[in-house]
Design an enzyme around this catalytic site. Structure first.
Site, PDB file in Angstrom:
ATOM      1  N   ARG A 218     -63.940  43.922 -46.557  1.00 20.52           N
ATOM      2  CA  ARG A 218     -63.556  45.087 -46.509  1.00 20.52           C
ATOM      3  C   ARG A 218     -64.409  46.262 -46.502  1.00 20.52           C
ATOM      4  NH1 ARG A 218     -59.338  43.322 -45.287  1.00 20.52           N
ATOM      5  NH2 ARG A 218     -57.307  43.305 -46.577  1.00 20.52           N
TER       6      ARG A 218
ATOM      7  N   HIS B 241     -60.648  45.400 -37.266  1.00 20.76           N
ATOM      8  CA  HIS B 241     -60.232  44.749 -37.978  1.00 20.76           C
ATOM      9  C   HIS B 241     -59.194  43.576 -37.400  1.00 20.76           C
ATOM     10  CE1 HIS B 241     -58.113  44.952 -42.293  1.00 20.76           C
ATOM     11  NE2 HIS B 241     -58.259  43.701 -41.792  1.00 20.76           N
TER      12      HIS B 241
HETATM   13  N1  LIG Z   1     -60.858  41.403 -41.642  1.00 22.47           N
HETATM   14  C1  LIG Z   1     -59.988  40.571 -41.766  1.00 22.47           C
HETATM   15  O1  LIG Z   1     -59.177  40.370 -40.799  1.00 22.47           O
HETATM   16  C2  LIG Z   1     -59.327  39.861 -42.958  1.00 22.47           C
HETATM   17  C3  LIG Z   1     -58.285  38.894 -43.152  1.00 22.47           C
HETATM   18  C4  LIG Z   1     -58.263  38.268 -44.451  1.00 22.47           C
HETATM   19  C5  LIG Z   1     -58.862  38.703 -45.468  1.00 22.47           C
HETATM   20  N2  LIG Z   1     -59.921  39.734 -45.506  1.00 22.47           N
HETATM   21  C6  LIG Z   1     -60.726  40.135 -46.479  1.00 22.47           C
HETATM   22  O2  LIG Z   1     -61.246  38.893 -47.233  1.00 22.47           O
HETATM   23  C7  LIG Z   1     -61.081  38.979 -48.458  1.00 22.47           C
HETATM   24  C8  LIG Z   1     -61.388  37.568 -49.016  1.00 22.47           C
HETATM   25  O3  LIG Z   1     -60.107  36.570 -48.848  1.00 22.47           O
HETATM   26  P1  LIG Z   1     -60.015  35.247 -49.682  1.00 22.47           P
HETATM   27  O4  LIG Z   1     -58.722  34.864 -49.190  1.00 22.47           O
HETATM   28  O5  LIG Z   1     -61.371  34.496 -49.587  1.00 22.47           O
HETATM   29  O6  LIG Z   1     -60.088  35.739 -51.349  1.00 22.47           O
HETATM   30  P2  LIG Z   1     -60.094  35.106 -52.628  1.00 22.47           P
HETATM   31  O7  LIG Z   1     -59.397  35.532 -53.396  1.00 22.47           O
HETATM   32  O8  LIG Z   1     -59.786  33.367 -52.356  1.00 22.47           O
HETATM   33  O9  LIG Z   1     -61.669  34.937 -52.974  1.00 22.47           O
HETATM   34  C9  LIG Z   1     -62.460  35.922 -53.484  1.00 22.47           C
HETATM   35  C10 LIG Z   1     -63.931  35.596 -53.615  1.00 22.47           C
HETATM   36  O10 LIG Z   1     -64.672  36.496 -54.097  1.00 22.47           O
HETATM   37  C11 LIG Z   1     -65.279  36.485 -55.404  1.00 22.47           C
HETATM   38  N3  LIG Z   1     -65.282  37.653 -56.021  1.00 22.47           N
HETATM   39  C12 LIG Z   1     -64.390  38.504 -56.275  1.00 22.47           C
HETATM   40  N4  LIG Z   1     -64.905  39.404 -57.036  1.00 22.47           N
HETATM   41  C13 LIG Z   1     -66.300  39.107 -57.234  1.00 22.47           C
HETATM   42  C14 LIG Z   1     -67.331  39.951 -58.156  1.00 22.47           C
HETATM   43  N5  LIG Z   1     -67.029  41.208 -58.885  1.00 22.47           N
HETATM   44  N6  LIG Z   1     -68.423  39.338 -57.987  1.00 22.47           N
HETATM   45  C15 LIG Z   1     -68.494  38.174 -57.341  1.00 22.47           C
HETATM   46  N7  LIG Z   1     -67.604  37.629 -56.651  1.00 22.47           N
HETATM   47  C16 LIG Z   1     -66.526  38.129 -56.794  1.00 22.47           C
HETATM   48  C17 LIG Z   1     -64.582  35.487 -56.138  1.00 22.47           C
HETATM   49  O11 LIG Z   1     -65.161  34.647 -57.037  1.00 22.47           O
HETATM   50  C18 LIG Z   1     -64.086  34.532 -54.881  1.00 22.47           C
HETATM   51  O12 LIG Z   1     -65.035  33.497 -54.696  1.00 22.47           O
HETATM   52  C19 LIG Z   1     -59.819  39.670 -48.779  1.00 22.47           C
HETATM   53  O13 LIG Z   1     -59.806  39.974 -49.941  1.00 22.47           O
HETATM   54  C20 LIG Z   1     -59.726  40.499 -47.643  1.00 22.47           C
HETATM   55  O14 LIG Z   1     -60.374  41.588 -48.265  1.00 22.47           O
HETATM   56  C21 LIG Z   1     -60.117  40.139 -44.163  1.00 22.47           C
END
Ligand SMILES: NC(=O)c1ccc[n+]([C@@H]2O[C@H](COP(=O)([O-])OP(=O)(O)OC[C@H]3O[C@@H](n4cnc5c(N)ncnc54)[C@H](O)[C@@H]3O)[C@@H](O)[C@H]2O)c1
Ligand SMILES: O=C(O)[C@H](O)COP(=O)(O)O
Length: 308
Positions: free
Chosen positions: A223, A271
């Site tokens: 993000r 994006h």
């Molecule tokens: N650009 C794109 O096209 C696109 C597409 C899908 C998702 N995304 C982004 O990818 C992100 C991740 O997706 P996901 O399904 O892997 O999420 P998820 O919830 O499965 O995993 C999140 C990870 O972040 C870590 N995390 C969260 N807060 C933290 C903190 N304060 N300190 C340390 N680690 C922290 C968690 O421990 C976990 O490992 C989504 O939230 C979204 O923003 C982007």
């Protein structure tokens, strides 16, 4: 049962026939609607849109099922008291693995020197092997973990960082503040796949952007607000960061006058890192409705306090 599909029209085109078909296949009798009296709605399939802001009247709604992995635009809505699930979709995951692997390899192999700026001439400098290119993955969730493991299979030494400590085959896993410093220090490629929460906003600030190896590449499909933009531009100008590949931004579409567009060492992608894929995402929605009706725990339930 009545399911409200509250998402932009482009999503409706993808799901209007598919979702009813899959619900029927799963033995769930349901009507998928674009609008109806709120008190008649059993489930809401949701993607960010301007039409639904107040969840209060949805008194019989048993869950709000997000089509997006990132839920930062809905999780803080004070009217949302119903359970909220995020999307974990096999198709979304594969797309992200392809995006991240492609952009990591671009930087690792120095492809720009030959493809983008072939005027560099005959400079036969072979890239190192992956084994000599440390990569750091911030976020080890559904997406970060899959990308990190693919990069590790290609031979990169991958360090992953997450909120709670993980143990994942083939990865060096770190957590916590001290773990973040260790994960970033000396990394040659840094990928951010964290959700946007109060705990991750501006995570990559000037101090932390100074920790990777000089000239490191940064790839952000997570993000936009994970990164302090002014600090990143300063780090790029000073050469501390050699290149930034950015897919997500504070304001989207990225405004035409934003310095990222013209910066010679920034790649902007609009994006597109990965999208939810209807064929696989619909299975997740149907499974969660089935679970809810059976009184079983929902998959991928969002923790409001954590913000993801
Ligand atoms: N650009 C794109 O096209 C696109 C597409 C899908 C998702 N995304 C982004 O990818 C992100 C991740 O997706 P996901 O399904 O892997 O999420 P998820 O919830 O499965 O995993 C999140 C990870 O972040 C870590 N995390 C969260 N807060 C933290 C903190 N304060 N300190 C340390 N680690 C922290 C968690 O421990 C976990 O490992 C989504 O939230 C979204 O923003 C982007
Ligand atoms: O990676 C996971 O299993 C979940 O996203 C939760 O991770 P966390 O406990 O580190 O937040």
């Amino acid at each position: 049962m009545k399911i409200l599909f509250s998402a932009p029209d482009s999503d409706w085109a993808d799901y209007r026939d598919l979702l009813p078909h899959m619900l029927t296949e799963a033995g769930i009798e349901a009507q998928l609607v674009r609008e109806a009296a709120p008190e008649t709605i059993d489930y809401i399939v949701y993607a960010p849109n301007d039409d639904l802001r107040d969840f209060t009247p949805y008194s019989r709604t048993r869950a709000v099922l997000s089509l997006w992995a990132g839920v930062e635009r809905i999780v803080g809505n004070a009217t949302l008291t119903q359970p909220l699930t995020r999307m974990v979709d096999a198709g979304l995951e594969r797309g992200m693995v392809e995006y991240v692997t492609g952009h990591v390899l671009r930087h690792h192999l120095g492809m720009d020197a030959h493809v983008v700026n072939p005027g560099c001439g005959w400079r036969p400098v072979a890239p190192p092997l992956a084994a000599d290119r440390p990569v750091t993955m911030l976020g080890l969730g559904a997406l970060g973990r899959a990308c990190a493991q693919t990069l590790a299979h290609l031979g990169f030494p991958v360090t992953g960082w997450s909120r709670t400590q993980k143990q994942i085959d083939g990865l060096r896993c770190l957590s916590g503040e001290d773990g973040l410093e260790r994960a970033l220090t000396g990394a040659e490629i840094v990928v951010t796949l964290l959700p946007l929460t109060p705990g991750t906003e501006n995570l990559l600030d000037a101090r932390r952007l100074a920790l990777p190896a000089p000239g490191a590449a940064l790839i952000n499909p997570g993000r936009g607000p994970l990164i302090d933009d002014a600090a990143l531009l300063a780090a790029l100008d000073a050469g501390r960061i050699g290149h930034a590949t950015l897919d997500v931004f504070r304001t989207e579409p990225l405004p035409a006058d934003h310095p990222y567009w013209a910066h010679p060492r920034v790649t902007v992608t609009p994006h597109v890192a990965s999208a939810t894929r209807p064929a696989t995402a619909a299975q997740v929605i149907v499974e969660n409705i089935r679970r809810s009706e059976a009184g079983a725990p929902l998959l991928y339930l969002v923790d409001r306090a954590r913000g993801y």
